[in-house]
Write a protein that holds these residues in place. Structure first.
Motif, short mmCIF file in Angstrom:
data_model
loop_
_atom_site.label_atom_id
_atom_site.label_comp_id
_atom_site.label_asym_id
_atom_site.label_seq_id
_atom_site.Cartn_x
_atom_site.Cartn_y
_atom_site.Cartn_z
N THR A 188 15.52 95.85 40.25
CA THR A 188 15.79 96.07 41.66
C THR A 188 14.97 95.10 42.51
OG1 THR A 188 14.10 97.82 41.72
CG2 THR A 188 16.38 98.49 41.35
N VAL A 189 15.64 94.47 43.46
CA VAL A 189 15.00 93.54 44.39
C VAL A 189 15.28 94.03 45.80
CG1 VAL A 189 14.90 91.17 45.23
CG2 VAL A 189 15.31 91.62 42.80
N ILE B 4 19.27 85.44 48.79
CA ILE B 4 20.04 86.38 47.97
C ILE B 4 20.54 85.71 46.70
CG2 ILE B 4 22.17 87.74 47.86
CD1 ILE B 4 20.19 89.15 49.56
N ILE C 174 20.34 94.47 44.38
CA ILE C 174 19.59 93.86 45.47
C ILE C 174 19.87 94.66 46.74
CG2 ILE C 174 19.29 91.76 46.85
CD1 ILE C 174 20.30 90.20 44.35
N CYS D 228 25.72 92.36 38.92
CA CYS D 228 24.76 92.59 39.99
C CYS D 228 25.47 93.18 41.19
CB CYS D 228 24.08 91.26 40.38
SG CYS D 228 22.93 91.37 41.77
N ALA E 221 17.84 85.46 44.21
CA ALA E 221 17.55 86.76 43.60
C ALA E 221 18.58 87.11 42.54
CB ALA E 221 17.49 87.84 44.68
N VAL E 222 19.82 86.78 42.78
CA VAL E 222 20.87 87.02 41.78
C VAL E 222 20.54 86.28 40.49
CG1 VAL E 222 23.29 86.58 41.21
CG2 VAL E 222 22.71 87.51 43.45
N VAL F 283 24.88 93.78 45.34
CA VAL F 283 24.11 93.48 46.54
C VAL F 283 24.51 94.50 47.60
CG1 VAL F 283 23.51 91.75 48.27
CG2 VAL F 283 24.13 91.02 45.94
N THR G 76 7.25 85.85 48.07
CA THR G 76 8.62 85.35 48.02
C THR G 76 8.65 83.90 47.55
OG1 THR G 76 9.14 86.83 49.86
CG2 THR G 76 10.76 85.14 49.35
N PHE H 118 14.71 93.21 49.79
CA PHE H 118 14.31 92.21 50.78
C PHE H 118 14.09 92.88 52.13
CE2 PHE H 118 16.54 89.02 48.00
CZ PHE H 118 15.39 88.30 47.69
N LYS I 252 21.37 94.83 37.62
CA LYS I 252 20.54 94.44 38.76
C LYS I 252 21.15 94.93 40.06
CE LYS I 252 18.87 90.25 38.93
NZ LYS I 252 18.82 88.78 39.04
#
Length: 323
Positions: free
Chosen positions: A166-167, A229, A109, A65, A232-233, A67, A290, A169, A107
């Motif tokens: 994909t996330v 975060i 973020i 992942c 989300a991971v 970030v 969320t 925030f 992934k």
């Protein structure tokens, strides 16, 4: 152990996110300008220029992942350099996405500004993730907002075209417990408003209340954000845009009273009301999506946040600056 790459690991947000993730994962953090704390030995740090696609070649091809926190923003920009927004926020995001595709990262973020919904402030209606874009097309935030929105479109393209999870925030200002007390407005350095308020209470036993005391805004704390975060991971199903606020807006009056409670020595602090001055923004985020996806509920309310800031920031920070 899963391997996480945090791009932008040494700023106010990135530092806390990186250190929190390192408690559970093998973390590599990148920096461009800010130095990392060399006392932290469980995180590997690398210098990375996101605008240079060839600089990504120094990275391993093993991450589960990424970030992406780093970005050019008005709050850290001396003067006005619109090209920097294009280079860092758009080209930097594209280079990161290409690295994901090339190395089969599953992934990504991304941290998005709330500038894409600036036109929805002051409505009194919580801003949802489905809210149409309302970017400011004038002022020093215009190109910044355009660049971040474009980055989000690129991210969605790579999700649909290549199957990348994909996330995104969307954050308002996230409050931090550090000594980074300045920011830039229209390219000129200023002291953060809440820092100046604390300094006035500590040094002069007075506090100014600008504009409408009932204007309220989301004030998330960095420790809650870092936990989001982390969630989300871990998530295998999260996809798309999520608000990363609190859903419980704080009025200026509440902010003032809490600062007096936490940092004032007694109840004799003078409040000076200046209704002719600019008010703080008035908005809140709808956090329902969320909460539904991550089960996320903030742990820090305003009082607990300022208690933590008082505990972790050198008291000398409140003894500096002008009245």
């Amino acid at each position: 152990m899963r391997k996480i790459l945090v791009i932008g690991a040494t700023g106010s947000l990135g530092k806390v996110v990186t250190e929190n993730l390192s408690l559970q994962y093998e973390v590599t953090g990148t920096y461009c300008h800010s130095k990392h704390d060399e006392r932290i030995t469980n995180i590997r740090y690398l210098k990375l220029d996101v605008t240079d696609k060839f600089d990504f070649e120094k990275l391993e091809h093993v991450y589960d992942c990424i970030v992406l926190i780093s970005g050019a923003m008005p709050a850290t920009m001396h003067g006005y350099q619109p090209q920097k927004y294009i280079d860092v926020n758009i080209t930097g995001t594209l280079n990161t996405l290409e690295f994901c595709k090339k190395t089969k990262v599953r992934k990504m973020i991304f941290v998005m500004s709330f500038s894409d919904v600036a036109g929805s402030f002051y409505s009194g209606i919580p801003i949802t993730t489905e809210q149409p874009r309302s970017l400011a097309m004038t002022g020093d935030h215009a190109v910044y907002g355009i660049s971040k929105a474009t980055a989000c479109d690129l991210i969605e393209h790579y999700h649909q075209e290549y199957g990348l999870q994909t996330v995104i925030f969307r954050i308002p200002t996230v409050y931090c417990a550090d000594d980074n007390v300045n920011y830039f407005v229209d390219g000129s350095k200023r002291t953060k408003a809440y820092v100046q308020m604390i300094r006035n209470v500590v040094q002069y036993q007075r506090i100014e209340v600008w504009g409408d005391p009932q204007n309220a805004k989301d004030m998330p704390y960095v420790k809650d954000f870092s936990r989001l975060i982390e969630l989300a991971v871990k998530s295998k199903t999260a996809q798309g845009l999520y608000n990363a606020g609190t859903g419980s807006p704080v009025s200026l009056e509440q902010l003032v009273d809490t600062i007096i409670e936490i940092f004032g020595e007694d109840n004799s602090i003078e409040k000076v009301f200046l209704p002719e001055k600019n008010s703080q923004p008035n908005f809140t985020f709808d956090m329902s999506r969320t909460r539904a996806e991550f089960g996320f509920v903030p742990e820090y309310d305003l009082r607990r946040m300022f208690l933590d800031i008082r505990e972790n920031v050198d008291p000398l920070v409140w003894q500096s600056g002008d009245k």
